[in-house]
Scaffold this motif. Structure first.
Motif, PDB file in Angstrom:
ATOM      1  N   ILE A  25      11.433 108.579  76.346  1.00  0.00           N
ATOM      2  CA  ILE A  25      11.993 107.671  75.356  1.00  0.00           C
ATOM      3  C   ILE A  25      12.542 108.529  74.223  1.00  0.00           C
ATOM      4  O   ILE A  25      11.821 109.338  73.653  1.00  0.00           O
ATOM      5  N   GLU A  26      13.820 108.357  73.920  1.00  0.00           N
ATOM      6  CA  GLU A  26      14.432 109.041  72.794  1.00  0.00           C
ATOM      7  C   GLU A  26      14.838 107.983  71.783  1.00  0.00           C
ATOM      8  O   GLU A  26      15.612 107.076  72.094  1.00  0.00           O
ATOM      9  N   ALA A  27      14.292 108.080  70.565  1.00  0.00           N
ATOM     10  CA  ALA A  27      14.545 107.086  69.526  1.00  0.00           C
ATOM     11  C   ALA A  27      15.246 107.725  68.340  1.00  0.00           C
ATOM     12  O   ALA A  27      14.870 108.808  67.900  1.00  0.00           O
ATOM     13  N   GLU A  28      16.259 107.034  67.813  1.00  0.00           N
ATOM     14  CA  GLU A  28      16.969 107.498  66.621  1.00  0.00           C
ATOM     15  C   GLU A  28      16.192 107.065  65.386  1.00  0.00           C
ATOM     16  O   GLU A  28      16.001 105.870  65.148  1.00  0.00           O
ATOM     17  N   LEU A  29      15.753 108.038  64.602  1.00  0.00           N
ATOM     18  CA  LEU A  29      15.017 107.772  63.368  1.00  0.00           C
ATOM     19  C   LEU A  29      15.599 108.632  62.249  1.00  0.00           C
ATOM     20  O   LEU A  29      14.951 109.558  61.753  1.00  0.00           O
ATOM     21  N   PRO A  30      16.852 108.361  61.834  1.00  0.00           N
ATOM     22  CA  PRO A  30      17.490 109.219  60.846  1.00  0.00           C
ATOM     23  C   PRO A  30      16.736 109.247  59.522  1.00  0.00           C
ATOM     24  O   PRO A  30      16.329 108.212  59.003  1.00  0.00           O
ATOM     25  N   GLY A  31      16.538 110.457  59.028  1.00  0.00           N
ATOM     26  CA  GLY A  31      15.876 110.635  57.743  1.00  0.00           C
ATOM     27  C   GLY A  31      14.364 110.599  57.776  1.00  0.00           C
ATOM     28  O   GLY A  31      13.714 110.830  56.772  1.00  0.00           O
ATOM     29  N   VAL A  32      13.771 110.324  58.932  1.00  0.00           N
ATOM     30  CA  VAL A  32      12.314 110.278  59.051  1.00  0.00           C
ATOM     31  C   VAL A  32      11.803 111.682  59.348  1.00  0.00           C
ATOM     32  O   VAL A  32      12.309 112.357  60.233  1.00  0.00           O
ATOM     33  N   THR A  33      10.800 112.111  58.597  1.00  0.00           N
ATOM     34  CA  THR A  33      10.180 113.412  58.844  1.00  0.00           C
ATOM     35  C   THR A  33       8.931 113.205  59.696  1.00  0.00           C
ATOM     36  O   THR A  33       8.469 112.074  59.895  1.00  0.00           O
ATOM     37  N   LYS A  34       8.377 114.298  60.173  1.00  0.00           N
ATOM     38  CA  LYS A  34       7.149 114.214  60.975  1.00  0.00           C
ATOM     39  C   LYS A  34       6.027 113.546  60.196  1.00  0.00           C
ATOM     40  O   LYS A  34       5.222 112.810  60.761  1.00  0.00           O
ATOM     41  N   THR A  35       5.959 113.805  58.890  1.00  0.00           N
ATOM     42  CA  THR A  35       4.896 113.202  58.087  1.00  0.00           C
ATOM     43  C   THR A  35       5.133 111.712  57.837  1.00  0.00           C
ATOM     44  O   THR A  35       4.202 110.992  57.510  1.00  0.00           O
ATOM     45  N   GLY A  36       6.363 111.251  58.015  1.00  0.00           N
ATOM     46  CA  GLY A  36       6.672 109.836  57.830  1.00  0.00           C
ATOM     47  C   GLY A  36       6.647 109.055  59.120  1.00  0.00           C
ATOM     48  O   GLY A  36       7.128 107.925  59.181  1.00  0.00           O
ATOM     49  N   LEU A  37       6.073 109.642  60.159  1.00  0.00           N
ATOM     50  CA  LEU A  37       6.092 109.047  61.492  1.00  0.00           C
ATOM     51  C   LEU A  37       4.682 108.749  61.969  1.00  0.00           C
ATOM     52  O   LEU A  37       3.767 109.543  61.786  1.00  0.00           O
ATOM     53  N   GLU A  38       4.511 107.593  62.582  1.00  0.00           N
ATOM     54  CA  GLU A  38       3.221 107.206  63.154  1.00  0.00           C
ATOM     55  C   GLU A  38       3.463 106.684  64.574  1.00  0.00           C
ATOM     56  O   GLU A  38       4.292 105.801  64.779  1.00  0.00           O
ATOM     57  N   ILE A  39       2.749 107.261  65.536  1.00  0.00           N
ATOM     58  CA  ILE A  39       2.856 106.849  66.936  1.00  0.00           C
ATOM     59  C   ILE A  39       1.463 106.458  67.391  1.00  0.00           C
ATOM     60  O   ILE A  39       0.524 107.243  67.242  1.00  0.00           O
ATOM     61  N   GLU A  40       1.337 105.276  67.954  1.00  0.00           N
ATOM     62  CA  GLU A  40       0.015 104.784  68.355  1.00  0.00           C
ATOM     63  C   GLU A  40       0.080 104.126  69.731  1.00  0.00           C
ATOM     64  O   GLU A  40       1.044 103.430  70.038  1.00  0.00           O
ATOM     65  N   VAL A  41      -0.944 104.366  70.537  1.00  0.00           N
ATOM     66  CA  VAL A  41      -1.098 103.684  71.819  1.00  0.00           C
ATOM     67  C   VAL A  41      -2.373 102.864  71.742  1.00  0.00           C
ATOM     68  O   VAL A  41      -3.442 103.395  71.440  1.00  0.00           O
ATOM     69  N   CYS A  42      -2.243 101.565  71.983  1.00  0.00           N
ATOM     70  CA  CYS A  42      -3.401 100.675  71.918  1.00  0.00           C
ATOM     71  C   CYS A  42      -3.152  99.462  72.806  1.00  0.00           C
ATOM     72  O   CYS A  42      -2.079  98.846  72.734  1.00  0.00           O
ATOM     73  N   ASP A  43      -4.122  99.133  73.634  1.00  0.00           N
ATOM     74  CA  ASP A  43      -4.056  97.943  74.501  1.00  0.00           C
ATOM     75  C   ASP A  43      -2.764  97.859  75.302  1.00  0.00           C
ATOM     76  O   ASP A  43      -2.140  96.803  75.402  1.00  0.00           O
ATOM     77  N   GLY A  44      -2.350  98.992  75.865  1.00  0.00           N
ATOM     78  CA  GLY A  44      -1.178  99.000  76.732  1.00  0.00           C
ATOM     79  C   GLY A  44       0.156  98.945  76.010  1.00  0.00           C
ATOM     80  O   GLY A  44       1.184  98.698  76.631  1.00  0.00           O
ATOM     81  N   THR A  47       3.424 102.013  70.018  1.00  0.00           N
ATOM     82  CA  THR A  47       4.063 101.572  68.781  1.00  0.00           C
ATOM     83  C   THR A  47       4.608 102.768  68.014  1.00  0.00           C
ATOM     84  O   THR A  47       3.891 103.745  67.796  1.00  0.00           O
ATOM     85  N   LEU A  48       5.872 102.672  67.618  1.00  0.00           N
ATOM     86  CA  LEU A  48       6.510 103.682  66.783  1.00  0.00           C
ATOM     87  C   LEU A  48       6.725 103.078  65.407  1.00  0.00           C
ATOM     88  O   LEU A  48       7.280 101.988  65.282  1.00  0.00           O
ATOM     89  N   LYS A  49       6.294 103.797  64.381  1.00  0.00           N
ATOM     90  CA  LYS A  49       6.548 103.397  63.005  1.00  0.00           C
ATOM     91  C   LYS A  49       7.029 104.619  62.254  1.00  0.00           C
ATOM     92  O   LYS A  49       6.435 105.693  62.362  1.00  0.00           O
ATOM     93  N   GLY A  50       8.096 104.469  61.510  1.00  0.00           N
ATOM     94  CA  GLY A  50       8.609 105.572  60.724  1.00  0.00           C
ATOM     95  C   GLY A  50       9.064 105.078  59.374  1.00  0.00           C
ATOM     96  O   GLY A  50       9.438 103.917  59.216  1.00  0.00           O
ATOM     97  N   HIS A  51       9.029 105.967  58.393  1.00  0.00           N
ATOM     98  CA  HIS A  51       9.490 105.605  57.059  1.00  0.00           C
ATOM     99  C   HIS A  51      10.398 106.703  56.526  1.00  0.00           C
ATOM    100  O   HIS A  51      10.040 107.875  56.549  1.00  0.00           O
ATOM    101  N   THR A  87       3.379 113.002  75.055  1.00  0.00           N
ATOM    102  CA  THR A  87       3.709 114.046  74.082  1.00  0.00           C
ATOM    103  C   THR A  87       4.925 113.590  73.269  1.00  0.00           C
ATOM    104  O   THR A  87       5.711 112.759  73.720  1.00  0.00           O
ATOM    105  N   ALA A  88       5.056 114.172  72.065  1.00  0.00           N
ATOM    106  CA  ALA A  88       6.155 113.787  71.178  1.00  0.00           C
ATOM    107  C   ALA A  88       6.758 115.018  70.527  1.00  0.00           C
ATOM    108  O   ALA A  88       6.047 115.950  70.163  1.00  0.00           O
ATOM    109  N   GLU A  89       8.086 114.995  70.381  1.00  0.00           N
ATOM    110  CA  GLU A  89       8.831 116.040  69.669  1.00  0.00           C
ATOM    111  C   GLU A  89       9.818 115.343  68.743  1.00  0.00           C
ATOM    112  O   GLU A  89      10.379 114.310  69.093  1.00  0.00           O
ATOM    113  N   MET A  90      10.020 115.922  67.562  1.00  0.00           N
ATOM    114  CA  MET A  90      10.989 115.379  66.613  1.00  0.00           C
ATOM    115  C   MET A  90      11.970 116.474  66.258  1.00  0.00           C
ATOM    116  O   MET A  90      11.562 117.574  65.877  1.00  0.00           O
ATOM    117  N   ASN A  91      13.278 116.196  66.431  1.00  0.00           N
ATOM    118  CA  ASN A  91      14.295 117.195  66.135  1.00  0.00           C
ATOM    119  C   ASN A  91      15.573 116.489  65.682  1.00  0.00           C
ATOM    120  O   ASN A  91      16.100 115.640  66.411  1.00  0.00           O
TER     121      ASN A  91
END
Length: 113
Positions: A25-44, A47-51, A87-91
């Motif tokens: 999965i490749e998601a466009e998150l312009p302006g989001v840094t690694k510290t502004g990103l939250e990735i969670e797996v729960c109950d199947g 969830t991606l959240k970025g600020h 796994t996740a990478e941000m670039n």
């Protein structure tokens, strides 16, 4: 009457690519840094959240076309993946998630004796 503000999110655009071993999965998150990103797996669900926080220098702001933004997207994971091995990478504003497939759904070659 409540004075609470309602939080709004932008749904990031994604590309999803599948091969024999993984789902990517490749998601466009312009302006989001690694510290502004939250990735969670729960109950199947994955969830991606970025600020994105737009900062201004000490000068007076004359025009504001870019604003702070929140990104949010949820994906349902099937039983054919290994959520504990994601796994996740941000670039350059692109988040790349690799979701490995479970062994029982991977193709296998059967040799003939």
């Amino acid at each position: 009457m409540s004075t609470a503000t309602k939080e709004c999110f932008i749904t990031p655009r994604v590309n999803i690519v599948e091969d024999d071993q993984n789902v990517q999965i490749e998601a466009e998150l312009p302006g989001v840094t690694k510290t502004g990103l939250e990735i969670e797996v729960c109950d199947g669900e994955l969830t991606l959240k970025g600020h994105r926080q737009v900062r201004t220098n000490n000068g007076a702001l004359r025009l504001a076309e870019r604003a702070d933004a929140g990104y949010w997207r949820v994906f349902t994971l099937g039983k054919g993946v290994q959520p504990d091995k994601i796994t996740a990478e941000m670039n350059d504003g692109i988040l790349k998630l690799t979701v490995p497939k479970a062994e029982h759904v991977k193709p296998r070659v059967i040799n003939v004796n």
